[in-house]
Design a protein around this motif. Structure first.
Motif, PDB file in Angstrom:
ATOM      1  N   ARG A 112      31.601 -29.273 -22.984  1.00  0.00           N
ATOM      2  CA  ARG A 112      31.157 -28.690 -24.183  1.00  0.00           C
ATOM      3  C   ARG A 112      29.968 -29.481 -25.122  1.00  0.00           C
ATOM      4  O   ARG A 112      29.692 -28.924 -26.139  1.00  0.00           O
ATOM      5  CB  ARG A 112      32.503 -28.716 -25.088  1.00  0.00           C
ATOM      6  N   HIS A 113      29.838 -30.509 -24.486  1.00  0.00           N
ATOM      7  CA  HIS A 113      28.536 -31.322 -24.823  1.00  0.00           C
ATOM      8  C   HIS A 113      27.351 -30.844 -24.580  1.00  0.00           C
ATOM      9  O   HIS A 113      26.263 -31.279 -24.859  1.00  0.00           O
ATOM     10  CB  HIS A 113      28.621 -32.992 -24.705  1.00  0.00           C
ATOM     11  N   GLY A 114      27.319 -29.889 -23.330  1.00  0.00           N
ATOM     12  CA  GLY A 114      26.303 -29.500 -22.586  1.00  0.00           C
ATOM     13  C   GLY A 114      25.325 -28.599 -23.536  1.00  0.00           C
ATOM     14  O   GLY A 114      26.175 -27.576 -24.183  1.00  0.00           O
ATOM     15  N   ARG A 115      24.080 -28.128 -23.448  1.00  0.00           N
ATOM     16  CA  ARG A 115      23.393 -27.270 -24.277  1.00  0.00           C
ATOM     17  C   ARG A 115      23.875 -25.947 -23.749  1.00  0.00           C
ATOM     18  O   ARG A 115      23.923 -24.829 -24.829  1.00  0.00           O
ATOM     19  CB  ARG A 115      21.925 -27.522 -24.201  1.00  0.00           C
ATOM     20  N   VAL A 116      23.981 -25.818 -22.634  1.00  0.00           N
ATOM     21  CA  VAL A 116      24.077 -24.208 -22.223  1.00  0.00           C
ATOM     22  C   VAL A 116      25.514 -23.912 -22.706  1.00  0.00           C
ATOM     23  O   VAL A 116      25.305 -22.486 -23.441  1.00  0.00           O
ATOM     24  CB  VAL A 116      24.375 -24.117 -20.495  1.00  0.00           C
ATOM     25  N   LEU A 117      26.626 -24.456 -22.592  1.00  0.00           N
ATOM     26  CA  LEU A 117      27.734 -23.749 -23.289  1.00  0.00           C
ATOM     27  C   LEU A 117      27.842 -23.785 -24.601  1.00  0.00           C
ATOM     28  O   LEU A 117      28.230 -22.963 -25.409  1.00  0.00           O
ATOM     29  CB  LEU A 117      29.128 -24.628 -22.684  1.00  0.00           C
ATOM     30  N   ALA A 118      27.272 -24.933 -25.265  1.00  0.00           N
ATOM     31  CA  ALA A 118      27.362 -25.097 -26.830  1.00  0.00           C
ATOM     32  C   ALA A 118      26.419 -23.833 -27.278  1.00  0.00           C
ATOM     33  O   ALA A 118      27.024 -23.007 -28.504  1.00  0.00           O
ATOM     34  CB  ALA A 118      26.719 -26.303 -27.180  1.00  0.00           C
ATOM     35  N   SER A 119      25.410 -23.585 -26.898  1.00  0.00           N
ATOM     36  CA  SER A 119      24.665 -22.461 -27.189  1.00  0.00           C
ATOM     37  C   SER A 119      25.526 -21.119 -27.171  1.00  0.00           C
ATOM     38  O   SER A 119      25.233 -20.076 -27.787  1.00  0.00           O
ATOM     39  CB  SER A 119      23.219 -22.479 -26.811  1.00  0.00           C
ATOM     40  N   ALA A 120      26.033 -20.867 -25.954  1.00  0.00           N
ATOM     41  CA  ALA A 120      26.760 -19.588 -25.715  1.00  0.00           C
ATOM     42  C   ALA A 120      27.616 -19.510 -26.614  1.00  0.00           C
ATOM     43  O   ALA A 120      28.054 -18.316 -27.070  1.00  0.00           O
ATOM     44  CB  ALA A 120      27.206 -19.755 -24.236  1.00  0.00           C
ATOM     45  N   TYR A 121      28.645 -20.605 -27.078  1.00  0.00           N
ATOM     46  CA  TYR A 121      29.805 -20.404 -28.100  1.00  0.00           C
ATOM     47  C   TYR A 121      28.873 -20.059 -29.307  1.00  0.00           C
ATOM     48  O   TYR A 121      29.672 -19.104 -30.133  1.00  0.00           O
ATOM     49  CB  TYR A 121      30.198 -21.636 -28.122  1.00  0.00           C
ATOM     50  N   ARG A 122      27.785 -20.545 -29.692  1.00  0.00           N
ATOM     51  CA  ARG A 122      27.237 -19.858 -30.731  1.00  0.00           C
ATOM     52  C   ARG A 122      26.697 -18.573 -30.930  1.00  0.00           C
ATOM     53  O   ARG A 122      26.881 -17.730 -31.892  1.00  0.00           O
ATOM     54  CB  ARG A 122      25.963 -20.924 -31.351  1.00  0.00           C
ATOM     55  N   SER A 123      26.019 -18.251 -29.679  1.00  0.00           N
ATOM     56  CA  SER A 123      25.951 -16.620 -29.575  1.00  0.00           C
ATOM     57  C   SER A 123      26.930 -15.743 -29.588  1.00  0.00           C
ATOM     58  O   SER A 123      26.927 -14.646 -30.304  1.00  0.00           O
ATOM     59  CB  SER A 123      25.163 -16.606 -28.168  1.00  0.00           C
ATOM     60  N   LEU A 124      28.101 -16.168 -29.069  1.00  0.00           N
ATOM     61  CA  LEU A 124      29.344 -15.395 -29.186  1.00  0.00           C
ATOM     62  C   LEU A 124      29.847 -15.455 -30.558  1.00  0.00           C
ATOM     63  O   LEU A 124      30.506 -14.222 -31.061  1.00  0.00           O
ATOM     64  CB  LEU A 124      30.373 -15.908 -28.275  1.00  0.00           C
ATOM     65  N   SER A 125      29.670 -16.625 -30.977  1.00  0.00           N
ATOM     66  CA  SER A 125      30.281 -16.481 -32.542  1.00  0.00           C
ATOM     67  C   SER A 125      29.307 -15.740 -33.379  1.00  0.00           C
ATOM     68  O   SER A 125      30.108 -14.919 -34.460  1.00  0.00           O
ATOM     69  CB  SER A 125      30.251 -18.011 -33.151  1.00  0.00           C
ATOM     70  N   LEU A 145      36.227 -18.017 -22.196  1.00  0.00           N
ATOM     71  CA  LEU A 145      35.720 -19.367 -22.302  1.00  0.00           C
ATOM     72  C   LEU A 145      36.391 -20.593 -22.588  1.00  0.00           C
ATOM     73  O   LEU A 145      36.168 -21.466 -21.963  1.00  0.00           O
ATOM     74  CB  LEU A 145      33.928 -19.148 -22.982  1.00  0.00           C
ATOM     75  N   ASP A 146      37.268 -20.212 -23.662  1.00  0.00           N
ATOM     76  CA  ASP A 146      37.987 -21.334 -23.913  1.00  0.00           C
ATOM     77  C   ASP A 146      39.227 -21.774 -22.873  1.00  0.00           C
ATOM     78  O   ASP A 146      39.394 -22.949 -22.494  1.00  0.00           O
ATOM     79  CB  ASP A 146      39.059 -20.745 -25.225  1.00  0.00           C
ATOM     80  N   GLN A 147      39.561 -20.605 -22.146  1.00  0.00           N
ATOM     81  CA  GLN A 147      40.558 -20.810 -20.948  1.00  0.00           C
ATOM     82  C   GLN A 147      39.790 -21.638 -19.874  1.00  0.00           C
ATOM     83  O   GLN A 147      40.628 -22.539 -19.271  1.00  0.00           O
ATOM     84  CB  GLN A 147      40.877 -19.466 -20.269  1.00  0.00           C
ATOM     85  N   LEU A 148      38.516 -21.364 -19.794  1.00  0.00           N
ATOM     86  CA  LEU A 148      37.731 -22.038 -18.787  1.00  0.00           C
ATOM     87  C   LEU A 148      37.396 -23.675 -18.946  1.00  0.00           C
ATOM     88  O   LEU A 148      37.304 -24.347 -18.061  1.00  0.00           O
ATOM     89  CB  LEU A 148      36.389 -21.239 -18.176  1.00  0.00           C
ATOM     90  N   THR A 149      37.268 -23.784 -20.352  1.00  0.00           N
ATOM     91  CA  THR A 149      36.497 -25.078 -20.561  1.00  0.00           C
ATOM     92  C   THR A 149      37.747 -25.942 -21.506  1.00  0.00           C
ATOM     93  O   THR A 149      37.613 -26.997 -21.638  1.00  0.00           O
ATOM     94  CB  THR A 149      35.394 -24.790 -21.640  1.00  0.00           C
ATOM     95  N   LEU A 150      38.803 -25.317 -22.061  1.00  0.00           N
ATOM     96  CA  LEU A 150      39.645 -26.124 -22.824  1.00  0.00           C
ATOM     97  C   LEU A 150      40.351 -27.327 -22.133  1.00  0.00           C
ATOM     98  O   LEU A 150      40.520 -28.350 -22.680  1.00  0.00           O
ATOM     99  CB  LEU A 150      40.939 -25.196 -23.482  1.00  0.00           C
TER     100      LEU A 150
END
Length: 447
Positions: free
Chosen positions: A238-251, A288-293
């Motif tokens: 979750r510190h990576g740009r790809v996942l962090a920006s994907a979370y932002r887009s989904l939010s 995404l939470d299930q895959l990364t949490l």
């Protein structure tokens, strides 16, 4: 009631908080002796009476409820996994992480598709109505675009030329945990610390919250640096740009499709129209939470292990204890800031003027208060955390589990140390920003 008087512990800067009145009462539930410090919650260690007088609020919305459920599912099993090997856990990438990256790329692919469709409708398809749709798609794509953080505006920054000793310490910690060092250091008044990236080149910013930093011993400060930099050495997903920006887009998609409260007939129709996409978006977030949490919680244990390897297990455990009472540091900071702000609005005595000339007194007071917290309060907060489990923060394992993981393995010696002279030089480099932050929080208050 039996009453005793005892001085509190002396904090590292040398300032001694005043002695506090301590007493012993009987528990109203089981009759056991209950030590009482008027500054903290009364509770019974024998039967847990009043151990958590202010339980956390229930989850807000289905997404938060789902995250807590996932965290509970992984929590105890992950602790067993991290401690059963009898050696320091190692980072790893599994199928879940790869699937999470694939899902994140699909989210960004949708943004790119909106951009292409918007350009095509606007430039190639005739008709004013179509062009309006094209412009709308372009605006949505623009809002969903990946963004790079910037340095916070008005931040109190410390550059390498201003603090060679502090940067040398951070460089040494970074080399020990196996990652590159930071490019800029900021100081603020939060009871926190972090390492984040900024700019297109991914430069690193270390932010030190003075209430936390000043309350730590020199070795606990090194443990703090080891923990924050350890997130990057272990590849925290979750510190990576790809996942962090994907979370932002989904939010943002969840925000765009959120139902209107107290809707009119037209708004009710819109809410109904958005039902399917809104459900799909919430499902993607939970997936995404299930895959990364699990990987995110594992990363916290790995960062704790990096802190122990860098500063010693004892220092890493001490850091977790200090974080456990962070709210107490925040409370005393707000109190002192309010009192200082009140003094500055009225006639100033010589003592008040001396306080303005010695801004470090604010942080000495905060550190002295934290140093005077009795062990019974630490025990209460650990017990309350065990009862709450993941009800407060689903992304981090509860502190009592992280503490248990550190104590379960062999004790690590310190790889990086700070003697009295090195600590004095670091404190001297921080002094100008310490004064600047003090003036700002007295002027503007604590956020």
């Amino acid at each position: 009631m039996r009453t005793t008087t005892g001085p509190s512990a002396q904090q590292q800067s040398g300032e001694q908080p005043p002695a506090t009145q301590q007493s012993v009462e009987q528990c109203p539930e089981c009759g056991a002796d209950v030590p009482v410090d008027e500054r903290f919650v009364r509770w019974c260690a024998a039967c847990d009476w009043n151990v958590d007088p202010h339980p956390p609020e229930p989850p807000k919305g289905r997404i938060e409820e789902g995250r807590r459920a996932l965290a509970r599912r992984h929590g105890e099993r992950l602790l067993t996994e991290m401690t059963e090997a009898g050696e320091e856990p190692r980072p790893r990438r599994d199928a879940s992480a790869l699937l999470a990256y694939g899902l994140a790329l699909a989210v960004h692919g949708l943004t790119a598709a909106l951009l292409v469709a918007g350009v095509w409708l606007t430039a190639a398809v005739p008709g004013p109505g179509v062009k309006v749709v094209g412009v709308l798609l372009l605006l949505i794509a623009w809002s969903l675009r990946p963004r790079w953080r910037k340095l916070p505006e008005g931040a109190d920054l410390l550059h390498r030329s201003d603090a060679p000793e502090l940067y040398a310490l951070v460089d040494q910690v970074a080399a020990t945990v196996g990652t590159r060092s930071v490019d800029t250091i900021a100081v603020d008044a939060d009871v926190n610390a972090s390492v984040t990236t900024y700019g297109i080149r991914g430069r690193r910013l270390l932010t030190l919250g003075l209430p936390l930093w000043e309350s730590l011993t020199p070795q606990e400060r090194i443990a703090l640096l080891g923990h924050e930099l350890g997130h990057y050495s272990h590849g925290d997903v979750r510190h990576g740009r790809v996942l962090a920006s994907a979370y932002r887009s989904l939010s943002l998609w969840a925000y765009y499709t959120a139902p209107t409260a107290n809707p009119t007939l037209v708004e009710m129709a819109v809410n109904l129209f958005y039902l399917v996409p809104r459900t799909l978006i919430h499902g993607l977030i939970l997936l995404l939470d299930q895959l990364t949490l699990r990987a995110t919680q594992r990363a916290e244990y790995l960062a704790d292990a990096a802190a122990a390897r860098t500063a010693s297990t004892e220092a890493a455990v001490g850091l977790l204890d200090r974080l456990l009472v962070g709210s107490a540091a925040d409370t005393v900071l707000r109190r002192e800031v309010n009192q200082a702000a009140t003094r500055t609005t009225g006639p100033r005595s010589g003592a008040d003027r001396a306080g303005e000339e010695r801004p470090e007194r604010l942080w000495e007071t905060v550190a002295a208060h934290v140093a005077s917290i009795p062990e019974s309060e630490y025990a209460r907060r650990r017990r309350a955390g065990a009862i709450r489990g993941h009800a407060v923060d689903a992304t981090h394992p509860p502190t009592h589990l992280r503490r248990a993981a550190l104590l379960a393995g062999p004790a690590s010696p310190a790889a990086v140390t700070a003697d009295a002279e090195r600590t004095r030089r670091v404190d001297g480099e921080l002094a100008p920003l310490r004064a600047a932050v003090t003036r700002r929080v007295i002027r503007d208050g604590v956020r």
